[in-house]
Write a protein that holds these residues in place. Structure first.
Motif, PDB file in Angstrom:
ATOM      1  N   GLU A 122       0.825  -1.214   0.000  1.00 16.86           N
ATOM      2  CA  GLU A 122       0.000   0.000   0.000  1.00 16.86           C
ATOM      3  C   GLU A 122       0.856   1.259   0.000  1.00 16.86           C
ATOM      4  OE1 GLU A 122      -3.427   0.598   2.355  1.00 16.86           O
ATOM      5  OE2 GLU A 122      -3.969  -1.524   2.436  1.00 16.86           O
ATOM      6  N   GLU A 123       1.960   1.235   0.735  1.00 16.51           N
ATOM      7  CA  GLU A 123       2.779   2.447   0.835  1.00 16.51           C
ATOM      8  C   GLU A 123       3.490   2.778  -0.466  1.00 16.51           C
ATOM      9  OE1 GLU A 123       5.173  -0.919   2.907  1.00 16.51           O
ATOM     10  OE2 GLU A 123       3.085  -0.255   2.717  1.00 16.51           O
ATOM     11  N   GLU A 124       3.491   1.849  -1.431  1.00 13.21           N
ATOM     12  CA  GLU A 124       4.104   2.123  -2.735  1.00 13.21           C
ATOM     13  C   GLU A 124       3.140   2.802  -3.695  1.00 13.21           C
ATOM     14  OE1 GLU A 124       5.620  -1.500  -4.335  1.00 13.21           O
ATOM     15  OE2 GLU A 124       7.124  -1.776  -2.781  1.00 13.21           O
ATOM     16  N   GLU A 129       0.960   7.664  -8.953  1.00 16.03           N
ATOM     17  CA  GLU A 129       1.279   6.268  -8.637  1.00 16.03           C
ATOM     18  C   GLU A 129       0.054   5.383  -8.819  1.00 16.03           C
ATOM     19  OE1 GLU A 129       4.738   7.176  -5.277  1.00 16.03           O
ATOM     20  OE2 GLU A 129       2.662   6.845  -4.662  1.00 16.03           O
ATOM     21  N   ILE A 130      -1.115   5.916  -8.502  1.00 17.38           N
ATOM     22  CA  ILE A 130      -2.356   5.178  -8.717  1.00 17.38           C
ATOM     23  C   ILE A 130      -2.596   4.996 -10.207  1.00 17.38           C
ATOM     24  CG2 ILE A 130      -4.860   5.249  -8.423  1.00 17.38           C
ATOM     25  CD1 ILE A 130      -4.341   6.809  -5.786  1.00 17.38           C
ATOM     26  N   SER A 155       2.865   9.262 -14.124  1.00 20.09           N
ATOM     27  CA  SER A 155       2.481   7.859 -14.254  1.00 20.09           C
ATOM     28  C   SER A 155       3.224   7.161 -15.384  1.00 20.09           C
ATOM     29  CB  SER A 155       0.977   7.760 -14.504  1.00 20.09           C
ATOM     30  OG  SER A 155       0.627   8.431 -15.703  1.00 20.09           O
ATOM     31  N   GLY A 156       4.030   7.920 -16.150  1.00 26.05           N
ATOM     32  CA  GLY A 156       4.816   7.311 -17.217  1.00 26.05           C
ATOM     33  C   GLY A 156       6.228   6.948 -16.812  1.00 26.05           C
ATOM     34  N   THR A 157       6.555   7.081 -15.534  1.00 23.56           N
ATOM     35  CA  THR A 157       7.921   6.812 -15.072  1.00 23.56           C
ATOM     36  C   THR A 157       8.355   5.384 -15.391  1.00 23.56           C
ATOM     37  OG1 THR A 157       7.647   8.429 -13.291  1.00 23.56           O
ATOM     38  CG2 THR A 157       9.451   6.847 -13.073  1.00 23.56           C
TER      39      THR A 157
END
Length: 926
Positions: free
Chosen positions: A457-459, A465-466, A891-893
């Motif tokens: 969860e913490e990631e 990130e979602i 989100s593209g990382t």
């Protein structure tokens, strides 16, 4: 059925190969088949092996911000019970601001779980009206006294409204927080937004919504996390003559006048207890068609012209049967009083499973039999099935947090094939999961930069990130491993466990292990628990290649990496070993020289298989002699396994290429599609160099073209593939044929002579072979198109031109919403990048305009870099990463890291294989 048993990692099969009736048992997982399993002529045999396991590792605790409003996760001190929301979208421009706006009021009732003097609630891009000098008004309920507000502010970074109180809220007591607000009804495809279209010569505006994953907070202040379920009372105020829709049935519609404006007020029944991301509000002048299932209305909504022309009929016809199927499959009634599905002109995703009001792109819900292709029809079928599956799994029972998104989306991606197969049983659509999910995700999960299905969860905290979780791993690997689980448990057992899970957790939240618990309750006799089996597949990334030596009986497994030299730095709690379910079949008898072993029958397991060379030879001989002895799906898998094992340097490239020799006898779509996808990799690697000339050798590909187009028993997909591939490889007959058809259309624009199934291929190749006249004609037809599927075909085909300045102009068009809808910007750029001429233009275009992470950047970087295979391109990628490190990639990382890894692997593959491929093809084609 044979019983299951254990074999160790190094245990041989030699003893099993001796005797009058010998069998081959490979690494396996499922042991005893339930009596419900149907027998067949080639009986799969199941065994069990547990390979070496490492002890689970622990990770260090991440540092956390100091103040509650600096966290991206809500405090656990408050829990919402219900909302009362009124929204008024204006479908005309506001005279004072020049913007489209909406206004609203919200009152959320929440229960205090822990004494606190702080209220933290999500709020993003809303202008809040001051109430008594503050952003909100707090009221105590049921005798509770509400503290006064000390101060309040908007925390922009974490998207919160923060309210500091002069006293404390009391645990166990309930309160109401009221807000008035105004927001922009923007065209950004997020939250409460607007969509525009032209009909009957005039512009029309729709107010619609997309809340997943973190956009409900953009529509009204809310506790915007999936576990924060509540009941929603919705009222929409809207322009007279329009219709309002939300999750529940409308229970009251009254005309009124507000501040001199005549409006209609529509009030909806209270929702079931549900998550904010599943809410939907829509105001439009759309029309609908209606059906019913067990006294529940089923309605398809769309633009009036689309409904009048019958474009919603197919979706309506399949919705009823699929809802009935899922009710039986889940052993649970449809939980709502109505089912609305609506096609929107502007929608970023393919579809969204809003509870009771599913939203779609027009191409995913509407089907015109006169214009649309069989592929368009299949897309409607599978997308509708996917979204209806969510009405129970995901909506009725919801995962607690986004780190387990894979279970929600992976499950729907698996069972969509079951629902679609029920509605269209003659299509054999369940076989498509191998191409659409298993093969697709293998390509991503074989990278060292992949990730496990379930993260901690913490990631997964920040919105970016979602958003990053909405990827191929979550959807396609999730589907593949759940299909595997259903296969070894058997589908009846899987369904019973699923029903138990849904009934226990209805209207609540779960974590993935809750499903394992319920499957364990109804399991067959297994040598391992469902937890032991499945956690290896979801808590570590990747998948194994199982190597079988039929001469010695040795069986091994190894983490499969496309680039065997890549370094895996993500720790695994199981040391990258898996419990692998294997079904197998054999041909002939052991003393027969043609005897062979085929593992992973019907590709029920999520892994690749390698054999000793003698067994490979026997399998290739069987394919050449009588390929129908080997199951259809496995013929596709033999090809796909061989090509990818060769890319990973497990077998030689020549062996992989030899798997294609039998294809001149193959008449089924799936094996051909598997082969063409793998050959497409060769084209991408070679189409800018001298090797491409060998690929284009006319006699070889004329044979392919001829074998497809002459045969009478081929599916339409095969015909499409044949013509497309022949054109791509420069077959003159194909170029002339497609150009003539297109020219005939140009001479009579009102009569398109091209068959719907061939339009994409013909349009693309005719535009590629033509010039400005062909492009301009196609552009005009695109602008005039009133059917979304036709517009989509033309939009993709416009990217096929070989004229650089036309491609550059088209890239500029992609950023102009008046020319290309925002929902189509990313895919348009990717279409251009798919053109060997357009790829460097698209790459320069992106680099010149990049300004920060976005939801679509991951798709862009994946699409534009597919061809990258030179040291210079790798250097450019790394430089791009370095130059934009400060801005970030959102989100593209992960997608950027994977692009760098793929490019590195491509460079090595080309250097090591180009000569071998050229030599083999030259020999085959002479």
């Amino acid at each position: 059925m044979a019983k299951g048993f254990y074999i160790s990692k190094n245990m041989g099969l030699a003893g099993l190969l001796i005797g009058a009736v010998a069998v081959v048992i490979i690494i396996a997982l499922a042991a005893v088949y339930d009596k419900e399993k149907t027998k067949n002529q080639n009986k799969p045999v199941d065994g069990v092996a547990m390979l070496t396991t490492a002890s689970p590792t622990t990770s260090s605790t991440l540092s956390t911000p100091k103040d509650p409003w600096e966290h991206y996760r809500l405090p656990d001190s408050l829990s919402p019970v219900s909302y009362n929301i009124t929204l008024w979208p204006r479908l005309v421009v506001n005279a004072s601001t020049g913007l489209y706006i909406f206004t609203g009021q919200s009152a959320v009732v929440f229960q205090c779980k822990k004494d606190t003097d702080l209220i933290v609630i999500h709020c993003n891009k809303l202008n809040l009206t001051l109430l008594n000098g503050h952003h909100a008004r707090l009221t105590g309920l049921d005798g509770a006294t509400a503290p006064t507000v000390k101060t309040s502010w908007l925390q922009v970074k974490t998207e919160y409204l923060v309210i500091q109180l002069n006293g404390k809220l009391t645990a166990g007591k309930s309160y109401r927080l009221s807000t008035d607000f105004q927001g922009e009804l923007a065209d950004d495809l997020k939250g409460f937004y607007r969509s525009e279209y032209t009909e009957d010569g005039g512009k029309k505006v729709v107010a619609t919504s997309q809340m997943q994953a973190t956009f409900a907070r953009k529509a009204f202040p809310c506790f915007d996390e999936p576990a924060m379920k509540a009941v929603f009372h919705i009222t929409l105020i809207h322009q007279r003559g329009t219709v309002a829709l939300s999750n529940g049935r409308d229970v009251e519609t009254v005309n009124s006048t507000i501040d001199g404006t005549e409006v209609t007020m529509t009030r909806f029944e209270p929702t079931k207890r549900m998550s904010t991301y599943l809410l939907a509000f829509i105001v439009s002048d759309f029309d609908h068609i209606t059906g019913s299932i067990e006294n529940n209305n089923v309605r398809i909504w769309a633009r009036r012209k689309a409904i009048a022309e019958g474009h919603g009929n197919y979706a309506l016809n399949v919705t009823g049967p699929m809802l009935k199927f899922f009710q039986r499959y889940y052993n649970a009634s449809y939980p709502l009083s109505k089912s609305d599905q609506i096609a929107l002109p502007d929608f970023n995703a393919g579809a969204m499973e809003n509870w009771g009001l599913i939203t779609y792109r027009e191409t995913a819900l509407l089907y015109d039999p006169a214009i649309s292709s069989v592929g368009n029809k299949e897309r409607v079928l599978t997308v509708v099935a996917h979204e209806l599956a969510h009405m129970w799994f995901g909506n009725l029972v919801t995962l607690r947090w986004w780190n387990d998104l894979w279970l929600n989306e992976g499950f729907a991606s698996y069972v969509e094939y079951l629902g679609a197969d029920y509605a269209e049983p003659t299509w054999n659509i369940k076989e498509q999961t191998i191409l659409n999910d298993v093969h697709k995700v293998f390509a991503v999960d074989a990278l060292a930069s992949s990730h496990p299905l379930s993260r901690k969860e913490e990631e997964v905290n920040q919105p970016d990130e979602i958003s990053e979780m909405f990827n191929t791993i979550s959807y396609s690997k999730g589907a593949a491993v759940l299909r595997m689980l259903s296969e070894f448990l058997t589908e009846p057992v899987f369904a019973r466990g699923l029903s138990s899970y849904l009934n226990e957790f209805a209207f609540n939240n779960t974590v993935y292990s809750d499903l394992w618990d319920h499957l364990q309750k109804v399991r067959m006799s297994l040598p391992h628990t469902v937890h032991d089996i499945m956690n290896r597949w979801i808590l570590q990334m990747g998948f194994p290649v199982v190597t079988i030596d039929t001469a010695t009986g040795h069986i091994t497994q190894k983490h499969f990496l496309l680039d065997p030299d890549s370094v895996v730095d993500r720790p695994s709690p199981y040391n990258y070993t898996w419990l692998v379910p294997i079904k197998w079949m054999k041909g002939g008898v052991e003393r027969d020289p043609a005897w062979w072993v085929l593992a992973n029958l019907n590709v029920s397991g999520y892994y690749r298989v390698n054999y000793d060379m003698d067994n490979w030879e026997r399998l290739l001989n069987q394919l050449t002699t009588d390929h129908t002895v080997i199951p259809l799906i496995n013929r596709a898998q033999i090809v796909d396994d061989a090509f990818n094992l060769a890319r990973a340097k497990v077998i030689n490239t020549t062996l992989a290429l030899r798997t294609t020799r039998y294809l001149s006898q193959e008449r089924d779509y799936i094996p051909w599609e598997s082969a063409l996808r793998n050959l497409n990799y060769y084209i991408l690697m070679f189409d800018r160099g001298q090797a491409y000339g060998v690929l284009q050798v006319g006699s070889h590909y004329n044979m392919i073209y001829h074998s497809f187009t002459v045969a009478k028993d081929l599916s339409s997909y095969n015909q499409i593939n044949a013509i497309s591939f022949a054109c791509r490889m420069g077959v003159e007959r194909c170029r002339v044929l497609t150009s003539d058809w297109f020219r005939e259309w140009m001479l009579n624009p009102d009569h398109n002579p091209i068959h719907p199934n061939l339009k994409t291929t013909v349009y693309c190749n005719a535009i590629a072979a033509g010039g400005v006249a062909e492009w301009d004609f196609a552009w005009q037809m695109f602008k005039n198109a009133t059917v979304a599927t036709e517009a989509a075909k033309l939009r993709s085909s416009l990217a096929c031109t070989k004229v650089p300045w036309l491609l550059n102009r088209y890239l500029d068009y992609s950023l102009d919403p008046a020319k290309i809808r925002k929902q189509d910007c990313t895919s348009t750029i990717n279409y251009i990048a798919g053109n060997v001429v357009g790829m460097p233009l698209a790459w320069d275009f992106i680099r010149a305009r990049y300004g920060g992470g976005s939801f679509s950047f991951s798709n862009l970087i994946n699409g534009v870099t597919r061809r990258f295979s030179t040291e210079f391109e790798l250097k450019q990628l790394k430089q791009f990463k370095e130059d934009n490190a400060r801005v970030g990639f959102g989100s593209g990382t992960l997608a950027l890291e994977q692009a760098i890894e793929r490019t590195t692997a491509n460079i090595k593959w080309v250097a090591e294989n180009q000569e071998h491929v050229m030599k083999w093809l030259a020999n085959e084609c002479t």
